[in-house]
Design an enzyme around this catalytic site. Structure first.
Site, PDB file in Angstrom:
ATOM      1  N   SER A 114      39.437  28.604  70.126  1.00 42.83           N
ATOM      2  CA  SER A 114      39.948  27.514  70.719  1.00 42.83           C
ATOM      3  C   SER A 114      41.356  27.041  71.116  1.00 42.83           C
ATOM      4  O   SER A 114      41.976  27.833  71.627  1.00 42.83           O
ATOM      5  CB  SER A 114      39.292  26.310  69.904  1.00 42.83           C
ATOM      6  N   HIS A 115      41.947  25.928  70.348  1.00 41.22           N
ATOM      7  CA  HIS A 115      43.067  25.738  70.587  1.00 41.22           C
ATOM      8  C   HIS A 115      44.292  26.057  69.816  1.00 41.22           C
ATOM      9  O   HIS A 115      45.472  25.898  69.848  1.00 41.22           O
ATOM     10  CB  HIS A 115      43.287  24.052  70.622  1.00 41.22           C
ATOM     11  N   LYS A 127      32.054  33.225  67.929  1.00 45.70           N
ATOM     12  CA  LYS A 127      30.940  32.098  67.553  1.00 45.70           C
ATOM     13  C   LYS A 127      29.764  32.580  68.175  1.00 45.70           C
ATOM     14  O   LYS A 127      29.730  33.221  69.179  1.00 45.70           O
ATOM     15  CB  LYS A 127      31.559  31.100  68.158  1.00 45.70           C
ATOM     16  N   ASP A 279      42.003  22.807  76.815  1.00 43.34           N
ATOM     17  CA  ASP A 279      42.687  23.641  75.864  1.00 43.34           C
ATOM     18  C   ASP A 279      42.235  25.108  76.003  1.00 43.34           C
ATOM     19  O   ASP A 279      41.878  25.563  77.178  1.00 43.34           O
ATOM     20  CB  ASP A 279      42.101  23.337  74.325  1.00 43.34           C
ATOM     21  N   ASP A 281      40.120  27.416  75.283  1.00 49.03           N
ATOM     22  CA  ASP A 281      38.764  28.028  75.846  1.00 49.03           C
ATOM     23  C   ASP A 281      38.181  26.876  76.801  1.00 49.03           C
ATOM     24  O   ASP A 281      37.033  27.134  77.067  1.00 49.03           O
ATOM     25  CB  ASP A 281      37.901  28.200  74.595  1.00 49.03           C
ATOM     26  N   ASP A 283      37.106  23.713  76.328  1.00 48.30           N
ATOM     27  CA  ASP A 283      36.105  22.708  76.087  1.00 48.30           C
ATOM     28  C   ASP A 283      36.764  21.241  75.628  1.00 48.30           C
ATOM     29  O   ASP A 283      36.229  20.285  75.606  1.00 48.30           O
ATOM     30  CB  ASP A 283      35.192  23.152  74.745  1.00 48.30           C
ATOM     31  N   ARG A 284      37.921  21.408  75.240  1.00 48.77           N
ATOM     32  CA  ARG A 284      38.823  19.911  75.051  1.00 48.77           C
ATOM     33  C   ARG A 284      39.441  19.382  76.318  1.00 48.77           C
ATOM     34  O   ARG A 284      39.616  20.107  77.185  1.00 48.77           O
ATOM     35  CB  ARG A 284      39.891  20.198  74.004  1.00 48.77           C
ATOM     36  N   LYS A 378      31.139  21.039  74.410  1.00 55.78           N
ATOM     37  CA  LYS A 378      32.227  20.075  74.981  1.00 55.78           C
ATOM     38  C   LYS A 378      32.914  20.690  76.133  1.00 55.78           C
ATOM     39  O   LYS A 378      32.680  22.001  76.222  1.00 55.78           O
ATOM     40  CB  LYS A 378      32.936  19.471  74.085  1.00 55.78           C
TER      41      LYS A 378
HETATM   42  C1  G1P Z   1      38.351  20.682  64.423  1.00 57.70           C
HETATM   43  C2  G1P Z   1      37.906  19.134  64.827  1.00 57.70           C
HETATM   44  C3  G1P Z   1      36.430  19.070  65.254  1.00 57.70           C
HETATM   45  C4  G1P Z   1      36.018  20.306  66.399  1.00 57.70           C
HETATM   46  C5  G1P Z   1      36.414  21.312  65.995  1.00 57.70           C
HETATM   47  C6  G1P Z   1      36.165  22.491  66.969  1.00 57.70           C
HETATM   48  O1  G1P Z   1      37.515  20.720  63.384  1.00 57.70           O
HETATM   49  O2  G1P Z   1      38.219  18.110  64.162  1.00 57.70           O
HETATM   50  O3  G1P Z   1      36.009  17.806  65.884  1.00 57.70           O
HETATM   51  O4  G1P Z   1      34.727  19.932  66.667  1.00 57.70           O
HETATM   52  O5  G1P Z   1      37.857  21.596  65.626  1.00 57.70           O
HETATM   53  O6  G1P Z   1      36.870  22.119  67.977  1.00 57.70           O
HETATM   54  P1  G1P Z   1      38.147  20.733  61.797  1.00 57.70           P
HETATM   55  O7  G1P Z   1      39.406  21.505  61.867  1.00 57.70           O
HETATM   56  O8  G1P Z   1      38.457  19.279  61.733  1.00 57.70           O
HETATM   57  O9  G1P Z   1      37.164  21.174  61.049  1.00 57.70           O
HETATM   58 ZN    ZN Z   2      38.386  24.597  72.079  1.00 60.82          ZN
END
Ligand code: G1P
Ligand code: ZN
Length: 545
Positions: A114-115, A127, A279, A281, A283-284, A378
């Site tokens: 992800s980010h 995943k 971000d 991937d 999704d954000r 998302k």
């Molecule tokens: C974090 C975010 C959560 C999101 C996840 C994946 O998880 O808080 O809302 O779904 O990244 O992008 P966390 O690190 O808090 O478990």
């Molecule tokens: Zn992401």
């Protein structure tokens, strides 16, 4: 042709999927058998009938290509009938979700952290998504985890390096591998959800001006196709749209800190009507207007409020959902619309059942995640198209939209304080301490506001009845204000404690503060009642957003 190999292996003890799959440093994934064990465990968790078609793609970060080769070798050896791979191994997370749904696949494997930053010393992730395109629910991730703890061997078919140019097709043993466009199906889906003719008129003529920052990550090609080719946005308004394995050395997290360039431009004379970023991937999303930042919780609430501007939702929203720590702004909109608002634990996977059952059509999280019922992830680019539609249809600016919203529904001043780099036992001690002291804490007050209760959030899924306990500790004030504590489930090394702060303000003349500033004292209170300093040594949060 070589034959299928059965490779002896030993379990790794650290393959428990977190909030969003298994995330580790690249070097952890590069250990012999590490990725292989996990992929074989995914396959082992699939029922026999669920091995017909799988989608595979990732955000293009360092190790993406190697991982896909390894995954293909295991899927072929296990007799998966058909594998659809994104061109160059690239698919955004919402695009994987869409492809699974469009092709009736049994599931998909998403490669992303992800980010989190990418590169040889940074993060990687994997995943599994199910047949509805949603991140696997806990029952499945538990099965995968159980299998990683007992695995003794995996199957592998040695393959020549697979060329992932679009349009290529291969037959390996009983498996057909098709390399598909990363963008085509996703872009087509968007045209069914939004009024592209109206958006194109507004964007190409400059009536509503947009700039988008892809942060050197996966949305680059999607942004070029959708915002430039299809909506006529000038290339100068697309920033960092060439994906790179290490995201240009940056941190592909669309927020004030990491999307700093976009932030600065939107706060300057170079601002456009809408500014957005996505971000690693895809999704954000981060949404901004001229001199204005839209908190993700407010963004969710405003999309619900103006859902009539979005063709996808014109038939009615039916219901909405937010993760528990997300602000209650959307609850007030839902109440006004006369529709239910569900409160789920953190993590997109908890929305899957509600969406599948048709109970909700829009959901979101405070962590810059928003999406609808068109996919089961998302969706960053989609959220930008929602905002573009709202601006085009209402003719209002982002700032005007926010002000009208706050005037009508009140404003949730919302922010999050993260304590990063904690020792895991110390972070655990904070959570345990809060529960042990719940009664004492409940007798305290903050700024004259009494606490109604202190509890640990448990979710009972209204669709399948499954129970998820220990999803965060809440301090709930009588006036609706909240403090929420939870431990991050996405980190790859040390522990992160997240403290979410929400104060609701109804008075019109009090609506113009900076949210971080507004919550500073509540943050101190949260720090003190949880004894964060004494238990962890951290005297202040490391990040406040
Ligand atoms: C974090 C975010 C959560 C999101 C996840 C994946 O998880 O808080 O809302 O779904 O990244 O992008 P966390 O690190 O808090 O478990
Ligand atoms: Zn992401």
């Amino acid at each position: 042709m070589e034959t299928i190999q059965t490779i002896q292996t030993r379990p790794f003890t650290d393959q428990k999927p977190g909030t969003s799959g298994l995330r580790k440093k690249v070097r952890v994934f590069q250990q012999p058998h590490y990725l292989q064990n996990f992929v074989q465990s995914i396959v082992d968790a699939l029922p026999e009938s669920g091995r017909q078609r799988l989608v595979v793609g990732g955000d293009g970060r360092f190790y993406n290509r190697e991982a896909i080769q390894i995954i293909l070798e295991i899927l072929v050896a296990n007799g998966i009938r058909e594998v659809l791979v994104g061109e160059g191994g690239i698919l955004s997370t919402p695009a994987v979700s869409n492809l699974i749904r469009q092709t009736g696949a049994d599931g998909g494997i998403v490669l992303s952290a992800s980010h989190n930053p990418g590169g040889p010393d940074e993060d990687f992730g994997i995943k599994f998504n199910n047949a509805s395109g949603a991140p696997a629910p806990e029952s499945v991730t538990q099965k995968i985890f159980d299998s990683t703890r007992s695995i003794q061997q995996y199957r592998r078919m040695p393959l020549p390096p697979v060329d992932l140019s679009a349009g290529r097709s291969y037959r390996f043993l009983d498996t057909d591998v098709h390399v598909v466009s990363s963008v085509d199906d996703y872009a087509r889906l968007m045209t069914t959800l939004f009024d592209f003719d109206r958006l194109r008129d507004a964007v190409s003529q400059g009536r509503v001006n947009l700039q988008f920052d892809a942060m050197h990550a996966v949305t680059g090609p999607y942004a070029r196709r959708i915002f430039h080719d299809m909506l006529g946005l000038k290339p100068a308004f697309l920033h960092n749209v060439s994906p790179s394995e290490d995201f240009g050395g940056g941190h592909p997290d669309p927020n004030r800190v990491h999307a700093h360039d976009l932030w600065e431009r939107m706060m300057s004379a170079q601002a456009t009507d809408l500014g957005a970023a996505s971000d690693g991937d895809g999704d954000r999303n981060m949404i901004m207007g001229r001199n204005t930042f839209v908190s993700p919780s407010d963004s969710l609430a405003l999309i619900a409020e103006h859902s009539a501007c979005i063709p996808q939702f014109r038939s009615g929203l039916i219901g909405v959902a937010r993760s528990m720590p997300t602000s209650t702004a959307i609850d007030r909109v839902a109440a006004a619309l006369g529709i239910p608002c569900y409160e789920t634990p953190t993590g997109w996977k908890f929305f899957g059942n509600l969406l599948d059952a048709g109970k909700v059509r829009l959901c979101g999280e405070e962590s810059f995640g928003t999406s609808g019922d068109h996919v089961r992830e998302k969706d960053g680019v989609w959220a930008v198209l929602c905002w573009l539609s709202i601006l085009v249809e209402t003719g209002l600016s982002v700032q005007e939209l926010l002000q009208r919203h706050w005037a009508r529904f009140g404003r949730s001043y919302y922010c999050r304080h993260d304590y990063e780099g904690l020792a895991a036992p110390a972070a655990e001690a904070v959570m345990q301490g809060l529960l042990a002291d719940a009664d004492t804490i409940a007798r305290q007050s903050f700024a004259g506001n009494a606490i109604a209760k202190v509890d640990s959030f448990t979710y009972a899924d209204p669709v399948d009845g499954s129970i998820s306990a220990n999803q965060g500790v809440r301090i709930l004030f009588e006036n609706g204000n909240r403090i929420v504590y939870r431990l991050s489930g996405t980190g790859t090394d040390s522990a992160t404690l997240r403290v979410y702060l929400e104060q609701i303000e109804q008075r019109m003349d009090h609506l113009q503060h900076d949210a971080l500033e507004f919550n500073r004292e509540l943050g101190r209170f949260a720090h003190q009642v949880a004894q964060i300093g004494a238990l962890t040594g951290a005297q202040a949060p490391s990040v406040m957003t």
